[in-house]
Design a protein around this motif. Structure first.
Motif, PDB file in Angstrom:
ATOM      1  N   GLU A 111     -39.137-101.600  24.354  1.00 11.62           N
ATOM      2  CA  GLU A 111     -37.891-101.196  23.701  1.00 11.62           C
ATOM      3  C   GLU A 111     -37.130-102.398  23.154  1.00 11.62           C
ATOM      4  N   HIS A 114     -38.868-103.674  20.153  1.00 13.68           N
ATOM      5  CA  HIS A 114     -38.629-102.793  18.997  1.00 13.68           C
ATOM      6  C   HIS A 114     -37.254-103.037  18.384  1.00 13.68           C
ATOM      7  N   TYR A 243     -46.734-100.315  22.907  1.00 17.45           N
ATOM      8  CA  TYR A 243     -45.808-100.413  21.781  1.00 17.45           C
ATOM      9  C   TYR A 243     -46.304 -99.577  20.606  1.00 17.45           C
ATOM     10  N   TYR A 247     -44.052 -96.392  19.199  1.00 19.50           N
ATOM     11  CA  TYR A 247     -43.353 -96.543  17.924  1.00 19.50           C
ATOM     12  C   TYR A 247     -44.294 -96.356  16.731  1.00 19.50           C
ATOM     13  N   ALA A 250     -42.459 -95.443  13.368  1.00 18.39           N
ATOM     14  CA  ALA A 250     -41.783 -96.591  12.750  1.00 18.39           C
ATOM     15  C   ALA A 250     -42.788 -97.561  12.144  1.00 18.39           C
TER      16      ALA A 250
END
Length: 263
Positions: A111, A114, A243, A247, A250
């Protein structure tokens, strides 16, 4: 898998007295096993010195020493191939890494990655090799990663980092004074800090927002059989895999924008 006595002795050498060095040299020359009385007479050292030697390398008594000595001599005659030994060591390291895994900690680590585009990776020596791998992976997903390895630059990067930047510290032993100073400076400037270390009691831990605990080396592995950056690399691979999973949307948007810019 029983630890090889010869490797155990070598790993403790720096702590031996001159008398204990004599005992170590005899055992490492792989002579015929003797009783403690005969060994004492042969080396002209006291039996108490031999007993202290046993305790110095983590054994209870001479009986345990001679048992492991005979076992190690037998292993010399029917030794595993180099490939089998290294493969077994990597498997053991991977198993210990898996036992340290915490989904909550890795997710918190991801997090913060990110949330920040600019990342300073601080690590000395072999930790910098792990930094290069981190840089390669996360540059591919839109991060700007600087790997910083020398003492002066480490302190400067922490001093000039902004709140919208992130610092990742890699220190397997977790006992580095310059990294400690850099982490303290970063926290004073409200810069988020991530830490990867194998030292659960590291003085660096209180100054990190999230801490990944890497597998620690056994005495045998610490002698150099395994590349020292491997425990860090395993943690970084876990982070990268997680990760990508967390995500993916994104990342897809970022990749599409990159393709548009390069048309």
């Amino acid at each position: 898998m029983q630890e090889d006595l010869f490797i155990l002795i070598e790993s403790c050498r720096l702590n031996f007295t001159s008398v204990e060095q004599v005992i170590a040299d005899y055992l490492l020359s792989k002579q015929v096993p003797m009783t403690i009385d005969k060994l004492s007479e042969h080396l002209a050292v006291s039996k108490s010195s031999i007993t202290r030697f046993c305790k110095k390398i983590g054994l209870n008594n001479y009986k345990e020493l001679i048992f492991l000595y005979k076992l190690s001599l037998d292993n010399e005659e029917s030794t595993l191939s180099v490939s089998s030994k290294i493969t077994a060591a990597y498997h053991s390291l991977a198993t210990r890494s898996d036992s340290n895994y915490s989904k909550e900690v890795v997710d918190a680590f991801c997090e913060l990655l990110h949330q920040h585009k600019i990342i300073h990776f601080l690590g000395k020596g072999f930790n910098s090799y792990a930094g290069a791998d981190f840089q390669f992976k996360f540059s591919r997903v839109g991060k700007y990663v600087r790997v910083i390895t020398d003492e002066n630059s480490i302190l400067m990067s922490a001093h000039f980092a902004n709140e919208d930047e992130l610092i990742v510290v890699s220190s397997l032993r977790g006992d580095d004074e310059e990294l400690l100073a850099a982490m303290k400076t970063a926290k004073e400037r409200n810069v988020s800090v991530l830490l990867i270390t194998s030292n659960r009691y590291s003085q660096l831990i209180p100054h990190a927002d999230v801490v990944l605990i890497a597998a620690s080396f056994t005495r045998e592995e610490a002698l150099g059989n395994i590349s020292p950056q491997i425990p860090i690399l395993i943690q970084l691979d876990m982070v990268y895999e997680r990760y990508i999973h967390l995500y993916s949307d994104a990342l897809s948007q970022w990749l599409e924008s990159e393709q548009i810019l390069h048309k």
